[in-house]
Design an enzyme around this catalytic site. Structure first.
Site, PDB file in Angstrom:
ATOM      1  N   HIS A  33      -2.091 -16.474 -60.329  1.00  0.00           N
ATOM      2  CA  HIS A  33      -2.098 -16.675 -61.776  1.00  0.00           C
ATOM      3  C   HIS A  33      -1.369 -15.639 -62.625  1.00  0.00           C
ATOM      4  O   HIS A  33      -1.321 -15.806 -63.845  1.00  0.00           O
ATOM      5  CB  HIS A  33      -3.547 -16.774 -62.262  1.00  0.00           C
ATOM      6  CG  HIS A  33      -4.303 -17.901 -61.654  1.00  0.00           C
ATOM      7  ND1 HIS A  33      -4.002 -19.230 -61.892  1.00  0.00           N
ATOM      8  CD2 HIS A  33      -5.330 -17.916 -60.769  1.00  0.00           C
ATOM      9  CE1 HIS A  33      -4.814 -19.994 -61.206  1.00  0.00           C
ATOM     10  NE2 HIS A  33      -5.633 -19.227 -60.511  1.00  0.00           N
ATOM     11  N   LYS A  61      -1.486 -28.367 -55.103  1.00  0.00           N
ATOM     12  CA  LYS A  61      -2.484 -28.106 -56.131  1.00  0.00           C
ATOM     13  C   LYS A  61      -2.121 -28.930 -57.367  1.00  0.00           C
ATOM     14  O   LYS A  61      -0.962 -28.970 -57.774  1.00  0.00           O
ATOM     15  CB  LYS A  61      -2.494 -26.606 -56.447  1.00  0.00           C
ATOM     16  CG  LYS A  61      -3.671 -26.166 -57.261  1.00  0.00           C
ATOM     17  CD  LYS A  61      -3.707 -24.643 -57.356  1.00  0.00           C
ATOM     18  CE  LYS A  61      -4.873 -24.209 -58.222  1.00  0.00           C
ATOM     19  NZ  LYS A  61      -4.861 -22.754 -58.427  1.00  0.00           N
ATOM     20  N   GLU A  62      -3.094 -29.594 -57.954  1.00  0.00           N
ATOM     21  CA  GLU A  62      -2.860 -30.492 -59.100  1.00  0.00           C
ATOM     22  C   GLU A  62      -2.241 -29.744 -60.290  1.00  0.00           C
ATOM     23  O   GLU A  62      -1.268 -30.206 -60.887  1.00  0.00           O
ATOM     24  CB  GLU A  62      -4.185 -31.140 -59.507  1.00  0.00           C
ATOM     25  CG  GLU A  62      -4.039 -32.326 -60.419  1.00  0.00           C
ATOM     26  CD  GLU A  62      -3.458 -33.542 -59.715  1.00  0.00           C
ATOM     27  OE1 GLU A  62      -2.764 -34.295 -60.408  1.00  0.00           O
ATOM     28  OE2 GLU A  62      -3.687 -33.747 -58.524  1.00  0.00           O
ATOM     29  N   ASN A  64      -1.555 -25.490 -61.779  1.00  0.00           N
ATOM     30  CA  ASN A  64      -1.701 -24.046 -61.605  1.00  0.00           C
ATOM     31  C   ASN A  64      -1.181 -23.384 -62.869  1.00  0.00           C
ATOM     32  O   ASN A  64      -0.120 -23.743 -63.375  1.00  0.00           O
ATOM     33  CB  ASN A  64      -0.936 -23.538 -60.391  1.00  0.00           C
ATOM     34  CG  ASN A  64      -1.340 -22.129 -60.040  1.00  0.00           C
ATOM     35  OD1 ASN A  64      -2.395 -21.917 -59.461  1.00  0.00           O
ATOM     36  ND2 ASN A  64      -0.522 -21.156 -60.414  1.00  0.00           N
ATOM     37  N   THR A  65      -1.939 -22.433 -63.366  1.00  0.00           N
ATOM     38  CA  THR A  65      -1.574 -21.733 -64.598  1.00  0.00           C
ATOM     39  C   THR A  65      -1.165 -20.312 -64.283  1.00  0.00           C
ATOM     40  O   THR A  65      -1.866 -19.595 -63.571  1.00  0.00           O
ATOM     41  CB  THR A  65      -2.758 -21.724 -65.583  1.00  0.00           C
ATOM     42  OG1 THR A  65      -3.122 -23.087 -65.857  1.00  0.00           O
ATOM     43  CG2 THR A  65      -2.399 -21.023 -66.871  1.00  0.00           C
ATOM     44  N   HIS A 134     -11.204 -15.517 -60.869  1.00  0.00           N
ATOM     45  CA  HIS A 134     -11.030 -16.976 -60.959  1.00  0.00           C
ATOM     46  C   HIS A 134     -10.525 -17.339 -62.350  1.00  0.00           C
ATOM     47  O   HIS A 134     -11.085 -16.900 -63.354  1.00  0.00           O
ATOM     48  CB  HIS A 134     -12.359 -17.684 -60.687  1.00  0.00           C
ATOM     49  CG  HIS A 134     -12.323 -19.157 -60.909  1.00  0.00           C
ATOM     50  ND1 HIS A 134     -11.692 -20.019 -60.041  1.00  0.00           N
ATOM     51  CD2 HIS A 134     -12.815 -19.925 -61.904  1.00  0.00           C
ATOM     52  CE1 HIS A 134     -11.810 -21.263 -60.507  1.00  0.00           C
ATOM     53  NE2 HIS A 134     -12.490 -21.226 -61.631  1.00  0.00           N
TER      54      HIS A 134
END
Length: 144
Positions: A33, A61-62, A64-65, A134
């Site tokens: 991230h 992964k759908e 990701n930032t 997270h």
């Protein structure tokens, strides 16, 4: 007399394992991230080079930032630069972020293709022992 020493050694080993676990999650958070130089056109290459995929799989992964900041600035959210937000901690200031959204739904890593979108938002993260571990979400901030 040996029993107290054995208990102390066991306690010390347990603390080391817990700290190592948090350190591992912090390093994973940074890898997934944090990128101060990220742009919307680099989603595919960054996600591929950093080997970011769904947890415990090779599925893409759908979303990701990436947070465009340095690690110390992000770490400060876990202290004075953040406030409680449910079970997370919310940044008091907005961050520049790039949100990478998967375009080819059936692909497998490393063939994932993403569309990048630039935003400025507050962010919600989970902190453990003063470290971000997270990324939860970005938060639209409306001025009153």
């Amino acid at each position: 007399m040996r029993t107290p020493v054995a208990w102390l050694l066991l306690l010390f080993a347990t603390v080391l394992c817990v700290n190592a676990d948090v350190s591992d999650r912090y390093r994973k958070f940074i890898n997934q991230h944090v990128n101060g130089q990220m742009s919307t056109t680099r989603c595919d290459s960054e996600i591929r080079n950093r080997r970011i995929s769904q947890t415990n799989s090779n599925e893409c992964k759908e979303t990701n930032t990436f947070i465009l900041a340095n690690t110390n600035t992000i770490k400060s959210i876990c202290g004075q630069a953040g406030e409680p937000y449910g079970e997370m901690t919310k940044s008091l200031q907005p961050f520049h972020i790039v949100v990478c959204t998967l375009r080819n739904q059936q692909a497998r890593h490393p063939n994932c293709q993403y569309r990048g979108q630039s935003r400025t938002r507050s962010i919600a993260i989970r902190c453990e022992e003063g470290l971000p571990v997270h990324f939860d979400r970005d938060i639209i901030h409306f001025e009153n």
